[in-house]
Design an enzyme around this catalytic site. Structure first.
Site, PDB file in Angstrom:
ATOM      1  N   VAL A  34       0.605 -33.581  55.183  1.00 17.13           N
ATOM      2  CA  VAL A  34       0.179 -34.919  55.572  1.00 17.13           C
ATOM      3  C   VAL A  34      -0.212 -35.658  54.300  1.00 17.13           C
ATOM      4  CG1 VAL A  34      -1.397 -36.290  56.984  1.00 17.13           C
ATOM      5  CG2 VAL A  34      -0.720 -34.007  57.746  1.00 17.13           C
ATOM      6  N   CYS A  35       0.297 -36.866  54.134  1.00 19.85           N
ATOM      7  CA  CYS A  35      -0.123 -37.742  53.050  1.00 19.85           C
ATOM      8  C   CYS A  35       0.066 -37.054  51.695  1.00 19.85           C
ATOM      9  CB  CYS A  35      -1.575 -38.183  53.315  1.00 19.85           C
ATOM     10  SG  CYS A  35      -2.180 -39.538  52.317  1.00 19.85           S
ATOM     11  N   THR A  36      -0.979 -37.013  50.857  1.00 17.97           N
ATOM     12  CA  THR A  36      -0.858 -36.433  49.518  1.00 17.97           C
ATOM     13  C   THR A  36      -0.826 -34.912  49.522  1.00 17.97           C
ATOM     14  OG1 THR A  36      -3.250 -36.655  49.228  1.00 17.97           O
ATOM     15  CG2 THR A  36      -1.854 -38.410  48.323  1.00 17.97           C
TER      16      THR A  36
END
Length: 196
Positions: free
Chosen positions: A109-111
Site C-alpha cells: 500500500v502506498c510507499t
C-alpha cells in the site's frame, strides 16, 4: 496457516506506518471472512510481536511476530514514514525476499512499494505508489515501470497500490481475484464503499 485450512493473510505492522494503509485493507479482508466459503483469516504481525506506534499516533498490538506468523497466502506491506528506515534495513529486506518466495501474493500500500523495490521485488515489473513518490521509486529501482494512472497494479505474485485509500481498492480487488466478483461486491456493500 489458519487452523481451519483457509487462506492466511498477514498485515505487517511497523512504527510510523500510515494508519489507513493498515486498517483499510484490514477492514476489507476481515469483512471478507464473513462472506467467504474460502475461510480467509487476516491477522497482524510485527517484526518482534511488540506493539507499534503508527504515523499519526495510533498504537496497535499485533497478534503475532514475524517468526510465528507462519506461512501466508497474502502478505500486505503498508506504507508511511516508517518505510524510510525499512528501505535501508538489510535484515528486513532479506526477510521480505524470503517471505515473497513462500507467499502467493505480496501486496503493498502506498510507499510500501518503495520497500518492495529495495528488496528487488519490483525489478522489471509494472508498479505504482503514492504520486508524490514516483521519483523515489524510480531511483530505488529504475527497471520498474511505474503506472501513474492506476489505483493498483496486479502483476501476479506482486500487487502494488497507489496512495493510502487505494489500499482499500486493492484489498477489494484481491477478494475478487482470490474468490469472486460477487463476494467482492458483498464485502463492498457491507462496508458501504463505492458505487456498484
Amino acid at each position: 496457516m489458519s487452523t481451519d485450512g483457509g487462506l492466511h493473510i498477514g498485515i505487517f505492522l511497523f512504527d510510523d506506518a500510515e494508519e489507513l494503509d493498515v486498517v483499510g485493507p484490514f477492514e476489507v479482508l476481515a469483512a471478507w471472512e464473513e462472506h467467504s466459503a474460502l475461510k480467509p483469516h487476516v491477522s497482524t504481525f510485527s517484526r518482534d510481536g511488540d506493539g507499534v506506534r503508527l504515523a499519526k499516533g495510533m498504537r496497535l498490538v499485533p497478534a503475532r511476530s514475524a517468526d510465528d506468523v507462519g506461512p501466508l497466502h497474502v502478505l500486505v506491506h503498508p506504507g508511511g514514514w516508517g518505510t524510510r528506515a525499512l528501505v535501508g534495513d538489510h535484515g528486513h529486506l532479506e526477510w521480505l525476499r524470503q517471505a515473497h518466495a513462500q507467499t502467493a501474493v505480496v501486496a503493498s500500500v502506498c510507499t510500501g512499494a518503495l520497500v518492495l523495490a529495495a528488496a528487488g521485488l519490483l525489478a522489471g515489473r509494472p508498479s505504482t505508489t503514492h504520486r508524490h513518490h514516483y521519483d523515489e521509486l524510480a531511483q530505488i529501482d529504475p527497471s520498474t515501470v511505474i503506472d501513474t494512472e492506476a489505483r493498483f497494479v496486479d502483476d501476479g505474485d506482486v500487487v502494488t497500490s497507489a496512495g493510502v485509500t487505494a489500499g482499500i481498492d486493492m484489498a477489494l480487488h484481491l477478494v475478487e481475484r482470490l474468490e469472486s466478483a460477487e463476494v467482492a461486491d458483498a464485502v463492498r456493500d457491507a462496508l458501504q464503499y463505492g458505487d456498484t
